[in-house]
Write an enzyme that holds these catalytic residues in place. Structure first.
Site, mmCIF file in Angstrom:
data_model
loop_
_atom_site.group_PDB
_atom_site.id
_atom_site.type_symbol
_atom_site.label_atom_id
_atom_site.label_comp_id
_atom_site.label_asym_id
_atom_site.label_seq_id
_atom_site.Cartn_x
_atom_site.Cartn_y
_atom_site.Cartn_z
ATOM 1 C CE LYS A 66 3.672 3.764 -7.444
ATOM 2 N NZ LYS A 66 4.862 3.243 -6.752
ATOM 3 C CB SER B 244 3.426 1.428 -3.631
ATOM 4 O OG SER B 244 4.515 1.951 -4.370
ATOM 5 C CB SER C 4 7.141 0.313 -4.902
ATOM 6 O OG SER C 4 6.726 0.428 -3.567
#
Lengths: 489, 485
Positions: free
Chosen positions: B79, B154, B178
């Protein structure tokens, strides 16, 4: 109307730790080229996290104990939020509701009285980077940032508003400096910025118990300028009030060259720092064992040491104060006296008059010198005392010899011999010289016989001249008089 | 044989170990997959093809020497909230569009000791704030099961990449769901470990007391392998836990007979889609069949999770994002003005609307006069929520809930209504507030879209979670379904 001055001081002292407050960078940045003592953590780069410097915590505990504070068992760090380019993370890690130390005091000696000043709190935080505002002759202006200072451990000591005169404030600072240096936690050097003082100054009608609007005075770079700034501020405030004005709560900067304070920014609307507990650090638990260990390891503090010197060495208060100005000086005194307590006053005299003068001229402190040098000085002072006592050299000569010991580091006896300084006290040698003087000055001898006192003085002078000043004057007097009297015969 | 990009880590590892396939072959296959589907999925902010092939060669050399670790030669995505030295790390924000870190996050350093292959950086909601990856300043990510739907967020890029076969695994971060929410919406497995189990050093902070890094994978076994590699104490993170890390794969051998599982009633009912509830209820029946003791329970403080979260997270974020001021790095305003103008305008231009909203919310909650009513109160309720979970785990080994109240929603469906968006994290948020570990695993489909189920346990109860989740995956094959692209 009679006015009373009310002063509280906030002191920021950089701590003498090896590394910075929250990272492994060296904390000693004074001589480093800009931005060379930095890492992602103290640069505040995204994703970095702080790690508490345990030594810095210990130093604050030690300071707290030295000024009679309570040490909080459960404490934590907070984030103090405010935007400024010298603040790498946009917040400063500090302590707000729960400082490491609180409720302490220091006793000051003011005009023969003991004055107790309360210490509200001592907390730990990090220093910010240094900004330099450059104005080029071309008219261009810009700012540079040196991040070396960012996150250097900073200890803030806040006093109660207990001081009533600039002199008390000056004494408070001097004493705090001395304590920090004694326990070795800070160089406490105001000129180099490792010890900074902001003064909160207000005035009120004498007898009133409510506090007047306070003005925070900043930018002083010596204890003397703190006292001057406070004095100026008190006079300014009195003038404003007596002319029917009102004191605005604000921050004012001291301008050394002009000897006055100028308004910086209004504090009437207090800044909101939006403090909250630092989530990147676990709470700080200070065990009672740790506090006790640190308490036991604390060196003797200036007050206790001074009293001991007066009692143990029968020194006058003045001497004891001078000798305890720094820990190194006190240690030097004690090692020089050694077991010979009867010599304490003589050693004290040597240190206070001669050594202090030489150090001041060299702009150095005792602890700037290596162990070997201190040992030579110690031996030197003892030998000087012995040589003067034995009459081998005069005290004037002794001072000259010690000067040389100080500058060259040579052994004092070697210097005495090298310069042929030793007094001639050998009677037969002196008699020969006296005989020469009498033989060479028949007129003076005749004058003496005729009862002229000045003749004796003249002849002593001649003996000293023949001996190149080395004859022991006391002995010469006696021997010469005996010889002349026998000639009278 | 399935295509290489569809394999799990443990399957690929076996092929690498027995030299039936090389890391370079594996990497080329995944890069080819990325070329094929990425224009439609858009799971990456940056693809590091050159780096990937270099890493693969290095891994192959290691394997030839007989030195193979579980993740050696395995292509992965990270990420874009994790610092990678010399590789652009953007947080999907205009603020950090050109930001190249000078150091690796601790998880990256740890992974590198096993020589995995870095494929690139995963798209996300800007600064990890959001539940759909639509808050990325660059582009939204699409759900591989239905490209008109969001992948969740997210860590939407991470979940979508794994679901689309664009990476064997990805690391995400989970502040309020997330990792788990996008894992559920994309039909993959994702765990948020116990707070402190994985070092946060190098994770660009959103809310420091809630953030935790974790893996997104194709199944529980892979998840256990990756977590074993990244967990552990770190002297650079004072909030990391010092307990030694078990080999989580060892906890996969046991069954669930006799385990006590709680099912809190607050995670069902109003606001939950029937399709989601049905899938989770069926999964609970499976546990009964497997011999677990299942019991309904109650966690009445659950409803306070969302309000507490939206005080604490924005408060911490308001401070964490203060460093982005255009002075040292990141986006800088180029117009005329004073130092203050540059700082203010850099932030105004660099941050997107959701980030600005949360900074404002947090600054307000921390302001003098409001602190006690908001932040302090929220911290007190947080303690109560944590205690409620502690009490529950005296009675249950694990607790089972849906991961999300609904399946993946359509792109654009909730962008105009922040509160509706916030509510999609209603099941995941309380877990971050309590700091406990929790996995999301696929447990069925509704309207052709994956449904996720959470398995949570007490602090440091990862082994129990893996045991329960793995037993479920041994009995079902939802995790083996692959999106067709």
């Amino acid at each position: 109307m009679e006015w009373e001055t009310v002063i509280g001081l906030e002191v920021h002292a950089q701590l003498l730790t090896q590394s910075k407050m929250f990272c492994a960078c060296p904390a000693d940045y004074q001589d480093a080229p800009p931005n060379t003592r930095v890492c992602p953590v103290c640069l505040g780069m995204p994703g970095t996290l702080p790690v508490i410097n345990r030594r810095a915590v210990e130093y604050v505990i030690m300071t707290g104990l030295a000024v009679n504070c309570e040490i909080n068992e459960h404490t934590f760090f907070d984030r103090k939020n405010y935007p400024y380019p010298d603040l790498m993370k946009g917040y400063q890690i500090s302590q707000f509701p729960m400082p490491i130390a609180k409720n302490g005091w220091m006793d000051l000696e003011v005009e023969g009285h003991t004055k107790r000043v309360g210490i509200t709190r001592i907390h730990l935080e990090e220093d910010v980077a240094k900004m330099m505002h450059i104005h080029e002759p071309t008219g261009e202006s810009y700012s540079l940032i040196d991040v070396n200072r960012s996150s250097v451990p900073l200890m803030e000591t806040v006093s109660e508003p207990d001081m009533r005169s600039p002199e008390e404030a000056r004494q408070y600072l001097t004493k705090l400096q001395s304590i920090l240096r004694f326990i070795g936690v800070s160089t406490a050097d105001m000129e180099k910025g490792s010890f900074r003082c902001d003064a909160n100054v207000s005035i009120r009608p004498k007898g009133s118990t409510t506090l007047g609007a306070k003005v925070e005075v900043k930018n002083m770079n010596s204890t003397r300028s703190v006292a001057r700034a406070i004095q100026f501020e008190v006079e300014r405030q009195i003038k404003v009030l007596e002319q029917g004005g009102r004191i605005i709560q604000e921050t004012r900067g001291w301008v050394e060259e002009r000897g006055l304070t100028v308004s910086q920014r209004s504090k009437e609307v207090a800044s909101d720092y939006r403090y909250f507990p630092e989530p990147d650090l676990p709470p700080l638990v200070i065990s009672r064992e740790q506090v006790n260990t640190l308490r036991k390891a604390l060196p003797e503090l200036p007050d206790a040491l001074r009293e001991r010197f007066m009692a143990q060495y029968a020194l006058p208060a003045y001497d004891a104060r001078q000798l305890t100005a720094t820990r190194a000086m006190a240690q030097f005194f004690e090692r020089t006296v050694g077991g010979n307590k009867g010599r304490a006053k003589a050693v004290s005299n040597w240190i206070i008059s001669e050594l202090s003068r030489l150090l001041a001229a060299a702009q150095k402190e005792v602890d700037d010198y290596p162990e070997a040098t201190l040992k030579t000085w110690s031996t030197g002072i003892n030998q000087m005392i012995e040589l003067v006592d034995a009459g081998t050299i005069s005290s004037t000569q002794a001072k000259a010899v010690f000067d040389e010991v100080f500058t060259t580091g040579k052994e004092p006896t070697a210097i005495v011999q090298e310069k042929g300084l030793a007094q001639v006290s050998d009677t037969s040698t002196l008699k020969t010289i006296i005989d020469d003087a009498i033989a060479g000055n028949p007129q003076a001898v005749a004058d003496y016989k005729a009862g002229k006192d000045t003749a004796m003085k003249f002849l002593v002078g001649q003996v000293m001249k023949l001996s190149k000043g080395k004859a022991n004057p006391g002995l010469v007097n006696g021997l010469l008089k005996g010889k002349l009297e026998s000639l009278k015969g | 044989m399935p295509e290489l990009h569809d394999l799990t880590i443990h399957e690929a590892h076996d092929l690498l170990r027995t030299k039936k396939v090389s890391s370079v072959e594996l990497t080329r296959a995944v890069l080819e997959r990325i070329r094929k589907v990425e224009p439609r999925v858009r799971a990456f902010v940056t693809v590091t093809e050159e780096q990937a092939l270099q890493d693969a060669h290095a891994a192959d050399q290691r394997i030839v020497r007989g030195d193979i670790a579980p993740l050696t030669g395995i292509p992965m995505q990270l990420k874009d909230v994790l610092n990678t030295k010399d590789i652009r790390t953007t947080c999907s924000s205009k603020m950090l569009e050109d930001y190249v870190p000078v150091y690796d996050a601790t998880v990256v350093t740890k992974l590198k000791t096993q020589s995995p292959v870095l494929l690139g950086k995963g798209n996300m909601d800007e600064f990890a704030m959001g539940s759909s990856t639509e808050n990325s300043a660059f582009h939204p990510t699409h759900n591989p099961w239905d490209l008109t739907r969001v992948p969740g967020g997210s860590s939407g890029g991470s979940a979508a990449a794994v679901a689309a076969g664009e990476a064997f695994f990805s690391l995400g971060s989970d502040t309020g769901g997330s990792i788990r929410q996008p894992a559920a919406l994309c039909g993959v497995t994702g765990i948020k470990p116990t707070y402190g189990r994985v070092s946060r050093y190098g994770l660009i902070a959103f809310a420091s007391s809630l953030d935790q890094i974790g893996p997104l994978t194709k199944d529980v076994e892979d998840c256990a392998m990756v977590l074993s590699a990244i967990a552990g104490h770190d002297t650079n993170d004072s909030t990391s836990i010092s307990n030694t890390v078990p080999d989580y794969r060892k906890s996969l051998t046991q069954d669930v007979r006799g385990l006590r599982l709680g099912v809190p009633k607050e995670y069902f009912g109003e606001g939950f889609e029937p399709g989601v509830e049905q899938a989770v209820h069926k999964a609970i029946d499976t546990f009964r069949h497997l011999g677990a003791q299942v019991e309904e329970c109650s966690l009445p403080l659950t409803k306070y999770g969302l309000p507490v979260y939206y005080i604490i997270a924005p408060s911490e974020c308001s401070a964490n994002l203060a460093r982005f001021d255009g002075v040292k790095y990141g986006h800088q305003y180029k117009g005329q003005g004073t130092m203050w103008d540059v700082m203010e305008m850099s932030r105004r231009e660099g941050f997107g609307p959701e980030v600005r909203r949360r900074i404002m919310l947090g600054s307000y909650a921390l302001s003098a006069g409001y602190y006690d009513a908001y932040y302090l109160k929220a911290m007190k309720v947080r303690t109560l929520i944590r205690q409620e979970f502690e009490e529950a785990f005296k009675r249950y080994d694990a607790i089972i809930t849906p991961t999300t109240p609904s399946i993946a929603f359509k792109l654009g469906e909730k962008t105009a209504d922040p509160v509706a968006m916030y509510k999609s994290d209603i099941c995941t948020i309380p877990i971050n507030i309590a700091g406990i570990p929790c996995i999301s695993i696929p447990c069925g489909f509704s309207d052709g879209m994956p449904v996720g189920m959470q398995v949570m346990s007490k602090a440091l109860g990862e082994e129990t979670i893996f045991r329960v989740a793995h037993a479920y995956q041994q009995a079902t094959d939802w995790h083996k379904r692959r999106a067709t692209l």
